[in-house]
Structures are given as structure tokens and as C-alpha cells.
Enzyme design. Structure first.
Site, short mmCIF file in Angstrom:
data_model
loop_
_atom_site.label_atom_id
_atom_site.label_comp_id
_atom_site.label_asym_id
_atom_site.label_seq_id
_atom_site.Cartn_x
_atom_site.Cartn_y
_atom_site.Cartn_z
N GLU A 120 31.56 -20.68 3.66
CA GLU A 120 32.54 -19.59 3.64
C GLU A 120 32.78 -19.06 5.05
OE1 GLU A 120 31.33 -16.40 1.03
OE2 GLU A 120 33.24 -15.35 1.23
N GLU A 176 27.83 -21.35 -6.61
CA GLU A 176 27.07 -20.58 -5.62
C GLU A 176 25.71 -20.34 -6.24
OE1 GLU A 176 28.86 -17.05 -3.93
OE2 GLU A 176 30.87 -17.94 -4.07
N ASN A 189 37.72 -16.87 -7.20
CA ASN A 189 36.26 -16.77 -7.04
C ASN A 189 35.80 -15.41 -7.54
OD1 ASN A 189 33.51 -17.22 -5.58
ND2 ASN A 189 34.25 -15.27 -4.74
N GLU A 190 34.79 -15.39 -8.36
CA GLU A 190 34.22 -14.14 -8.87
C GLU A 190 35.34 -13.14 -9.17
OE1 GLU A 190 30.89 -12.66 -6.53
OE2 GLU A 190 29.74 -14.49 -6.91
N GLN A 231 24.44 -20.85 1.68
CA GLN A 231 25.61 -21.55 2.17
C GLN A 231 25.17 -22.57 3.22
OE1 GLN A 231 28.85 -19.09 3.43
NE2 GLN A 231 28.74 -17.76 1.65
N TYR A 262 22.34 -15.78 -7.81
CA TYR A 262 21.49 -15.49 -6.65
C TYR A 262 20.25 -14.78 -7.15
CZ TYR A 262 25.52 -16.46 -3.62
OH TYR A 262 26.57 -17.06 -2.96
#
Ligand code: AHR
Length: 491
Positions: A29, A290, A175-176, A337, A240
Site C-alpha cells: 500500500e 490482509e 477495500n474495507e 505488508q 490483524y
């Protein structure tokens, strides 16, 4: 100290499915030093580069066989306007990066991203802008990338140096979108998704569209219900986790972090259940695009940078084992990432560049890519730990997955010993078979928070481990807090 012993039984007849190589994918990103410095140093840099792309990073990623890279975000994607990043670099606009405070030079755009992918040997995965963009902007980007004919957009790509289409296959529709991607509710996002998919599908017959899912069953069920009839190839989720600081953590932190990595299991199972219910018989894949450890040191004002330790590597091995075990439903995963940010596989500091312990886990697991996963039953010690709520749950110390290649029949068994203080003797049994050849490599550090730095880039690195082979079993000692990969051949 070796106190426990475990047996891993290889059930080669209990097949799970082919492990898509993309389970070992990456995510980059426009955030901190991931793109700028990590991948892109520019054409005037003294750091060795090819067309502005640093070669040490490329070389490490190529050695991993990195199969796919997701870009440009992340939250950044839903405020990214692709036309800002094409054409002569000195004429590209400078914008505010809304999510990760910085100014965006746009020197790294679509052509540079495709160049990174080609140099690494990875497939590009582009995340489109739903939050502040439009279906038109998104369909134009696909046409710009992939059109072969005489359209204005295809000719613009040619004028910018690429006569051949980029043939990008994977496109994320936002995204999200439940959060930074526009704060939609699942029904409103489904309406947007349907509108986007209608045009995106028409502009590129071969594209794979990735819808934004969530780790809550509620979002997935309501989205899938409202998106009935819309064309979806994959549903994406993110996970996460963390516990305590990146280094100097407590024993409880260690086990809590590993336990939290296991949430990926229920995330995937919950998403698969929603798909079975609302897309019965469909082949919509699950993409974990992710994932990884997010320590408290990784803040927006520090570019989400953190130390990457042996504990993180053990948790990555746990997640990769879980992905292998669910190879029948998972079609891609992208650790967050790629360089310098969160659980990166590569870190850089000026001209220095080195692999993190997690990098070595990906390298050790590489034989799984494209192989057929089968069940590996673990019978071994459990470890009790203090949970955050004061309870004392326990978890199996040894965690495993296994696969066999169709070309040469070679098997790979990957193991994580999550025990913080005990080595474990591990017996790997192949009922009904004779093991002809076996070798093992192991990754361990002096301590669980051992990590690599610019000055000590090899402080944590894999070494060959001693394997005893007899008949249908092999024995190996798994060091405390370690990861091992065993290659076997039936003979
Ligand atoms: O990877 C950092 C951020 O985490 C991404 O931009 C976003 O998608 C997620 O919340």
C-alpha cells in the site's frame, strides 16, 4: 530442554484440495515506507535499481516465488484516482494521502506497479476505488490496463510505453467498505457492488471480481443476500492480531498472540458457511487479502513499522498452516505488508535490505504452493496459558499442515512449535508407506523476540536440522518457538 513428544500422522488419503499458489501472496500500500523506499527508489537513486525499482527487494521477493501482489491499498485505494499515476512523472499531481499522513507524489502508479510485478514474477491484483470513485473511473482503469484495440484509453497506455495489454485479472471492488472504504452498511455496499460489477464484468470478460466481505457473519450474510444475482468471484476478509509489544513481551502475550492468529480459522469457516447458505453450489473463493500481526508500535505516525520477531514468524506459520488446511475454500491470501510495514517480509534502511523471520517462513513453506493439501493429525502436548480475561485455556504446542506434489510425489510437512520454553521431539508417521528420503530445515532464534536488523540481517535464518528416518516414520527435534519444514519422499 526436551520434555514433550508429538506425533504427526500423515493421512495422504484424506485430501483437502490444491493449495493455490496465491495463498502465499503479498500486499503493498501507499503507506509509510512500503512503496516509497521499500519498492520504489526512483531513477536517480544510488541504490541499485531497474527503472526506479530497487533490486535487492525484488530479488528477495523473486526467491519467495511471490505469486501475487495487491495494490494500491488498503484504505488508500478508496481515495486513489488512477489517472493521477500515469503519464510523465514530473507532470503527475501531488496529493494528500488521507489515510497515512503524507504527500503522495504519484511517482509510483500503474505502470510502475506492473513493472514491479513483472520483475518479481507476481500477478497484479488491483484494488479499485469505490469509496470516493465511480464505476466509470473503475471501468476506465480496467480498459486502460487490458484493452487490446484502438480505443483512446488503450492508445493512452501505449503512448505511456506499453503497447501490450497488462492483462490484470484480479480486481477488488473497494477495500474495507464497512470502514475506511466509505462506511457503507452491507446492503448499501451490495447495491454499489452490483452497479460496479455490471460495468466491470462488461469491460473485461476474464477479470476476477473480489467483493468486500468482513469477519462478522452479519456483514457477509446481509451483503450476500442483498447482492443476490450479482457476479462475484471471490469474497475478501481481513484479520490483524496482536498482544503486547513487538519485543520484550510476556509469556501470556506470546500465547495470546498465537491464539488470536487462530481467529483466521473461524473467519474462514464463518465466511464459507455464509457462502454455502447464500451461494449454494457456487465457486466463490475466499480471499484473506490482509492478514498479520499488528503490534502497538505500528502507528500511523510511525508508518506502521514494528520489529518482526521469531514470535511473529511462529504465528505466520500457524496462519499458513490454517490456509493450507482450508485450501478447498481459500483462493488467495496477502500478508500485510510486503516491505517495511506491519508484518513485512522485507525491511530496508537506506541501502540496506534484509529478510524478516516471517520471510523465511514463506521461503520454507514454498513447496506447498500448487501442491495438494492432505490432513496431518497432531497428537502432542498442550500448553496452558493466561488469557486476557483471566481464564487458563490451553492450545496444542505443535501445529502442522502437509501437502504432496503431483509432479514428483514429494511431500512437505510444515510445523510450528509454539511452546515458549520447551523443545519437542516430533515423530512424523506415514501409515502404509515407506519413507525413502527426508530432510528438514528449521527456523529458530536465540529468544522468541529475536529479529533481524540492518547490522545483523542473518541473526534469525533457517538451518538444516537433523532427521532420523526409519521405515514409515521420521523424527526431528523441534526447538522451542520455532518453525520447521520437512521434505519427504516415499521410497
Ligand atoms: O494495512 C493497513 C490498513 O489496515 C489497510 O490500509 C486497511 O485496509 C486495514 O485496516
Amino acid at each position: 530442554m526436551t520434555t514433550g513428544s508429538a506425533t504427526v500422522t500423515l493421512r495422504t488419503d484424506a485430501r483437502i484440495g490444491r493449495i493455490h499458489p496465491n495463498l502465499y501472496g503479498h500486499f503493498a500500500e501507499h503507506l509509510g515506507r512500503c512503496i516509497y523506499e521499500g519498492l520504489w527508489v526512483g531513477e536517480d537513486s544510488a541504490i541499485p535499481h531497474l527503472r526506479g525499482i530497487r533490486q535487492d527487494t525484488v530479488c528477495l521477493l523473486r526467491e519467495l516465488g511471490a505469486p501475487v501482489i495487491r495494490w494500491p491499498g488498503g484504505c488508500f485505494a478508496d481515495d486513489y484516482h488512477w489517472e493521477d499515476g500515469v503519464g510523465p512523472r514530473d507532470q503527475r499531481p501531488r496529493r494528500l494521502n488521507l489515510w497515512w499522513p503524507a504527500e503522495e507524489s504519484n511517482h509510483f502508479g500503474t505502470h510502475e506497479f506492473i513493472d514491479v510485478c513483472r520483475q518479481v514474477g507476481a500477478e497484479p491484483y488491483i484494488c479499485l476505488n469505490v469509496g470516493s470513485g465511480s464505476p466509470r473511473e473503475a471501468r476506465d482503469w480496467i480498459e486502460y490496463c487490458n484493452a487490446e484495440g484502438n480505443t483512446t484509453l488503450a492508445n493512452r497506455r501505449r503512448a505511456h510505453g506499453h503497447s501490450q495489454p497488462f492483462r490484470v485479472r484480479y480486481f477488488g471492488v473497494g477495500n474495507e467498505n464497512w470502514g475506511c472504504g466509505g462506511q457503507f452498511d452491507p446492503v448499501d455496499y451490495a447495491k454499489e457492488y452490483r452497479r460496479y460489477a455490471c460495468f466491470l464484468r462488461a469491460v473485461g470478460q476474464d477479470v476476477q471480481l473480489i467483493a468486500c466481505g468482513h469477519t462478522t457473519a452479519d456483514w457477509n450474510l446481509r451483503f450476500l443476500e442483498a447482492a443476490e444475482g450479482a457476479s462475484i468471484d471471490h469474497l475478501s476478509i481481513h484479520r490483524y492480531y496482536g498482544s503486547g509489544p513487538s519485543t520484550g513481551f510476556s509469556e501470556a502475550d506470546h500465547y495470546q498472540l498465537v491464539a488470536r492468529a487462530h481467529q483466521v480459522e473461524s473467519d474462514i469457516d464463518q465466511t464459507a458457511a455464509a457462502l454455502r447458505l447464500l451461494r449454494p453450489g457456487s465457486r466463490v473463493g475466499i480471499i484473506l487479502d490482509e492478514w498479520g500481526v499488528w503490534h502497538p508500535e505500528a502507528r500511523a505516525d510511525s508508518g506502521l513499522e514494528q520489529a518482526n520477531t521469531m514470535r511473529d514468524a511462529v504465528s505466520a506459520a500457524t496462519v499458513l498452516n490454517i490456509l493450507n488446511q482450508r485450501a478447498d475454500v481459500v483462493t488467495m491470501a496477502n500478508i500485510a505488508q510486503t516491505v517495511n510495514v506491519l508484518q513485512c517480509v522485507v525491511q530496508t534502511d537506506g541501502a540496506a535490505c534484509w529478510p524478516t523471520p516471517t520471510y523465511h517462513v514463506f521461503r520454507m513453506f514454498r513447496p506447498h504452493m500448487g501442491a495438494n493439501a492432505f490432513v496431518a493429525d497432531v497428537d502432542g502436548p498442550t500448553v496452558e496459558y493466561a488469557a486476557a480475561d483471566g481464564a487458563r485455556p490451553s492450545m496444542p504446542a505443535v501445529h502442522a499442515s502437509a501437502s504432496a506434489r503431483t509432479d514428483d510425489g514429494a511431500m512437505c510437512v510444515t510445523l510450528a512449535n509454539r511452546h515458549l520454553s520447551e523443545d519437542i521431539e516430533c515423530r512424523i508417521a506415514l501409515p502404509g508407506g515407506t519413507i525413502g528420503e527426508a530432510n528438514a530445515i528449521q527456523l529458530a532464534g536465540a529468544t522468541a523476540d529475536a529479529h533481524n536488523t540492518a547490522d545483523a540481517p542473518d541473526s534469525v535464518r533457517p538451518v538444516e536440522a537433523h532427521v532420523e528416518r526409519s521405515g514409515n516414520e521420521v523424527r526431528v527435534i523441534l526447538a522451542k518457538c520455532s518453525v520447521a519444514a520437512i521434505r519427504l519422499r516415499v521410497g
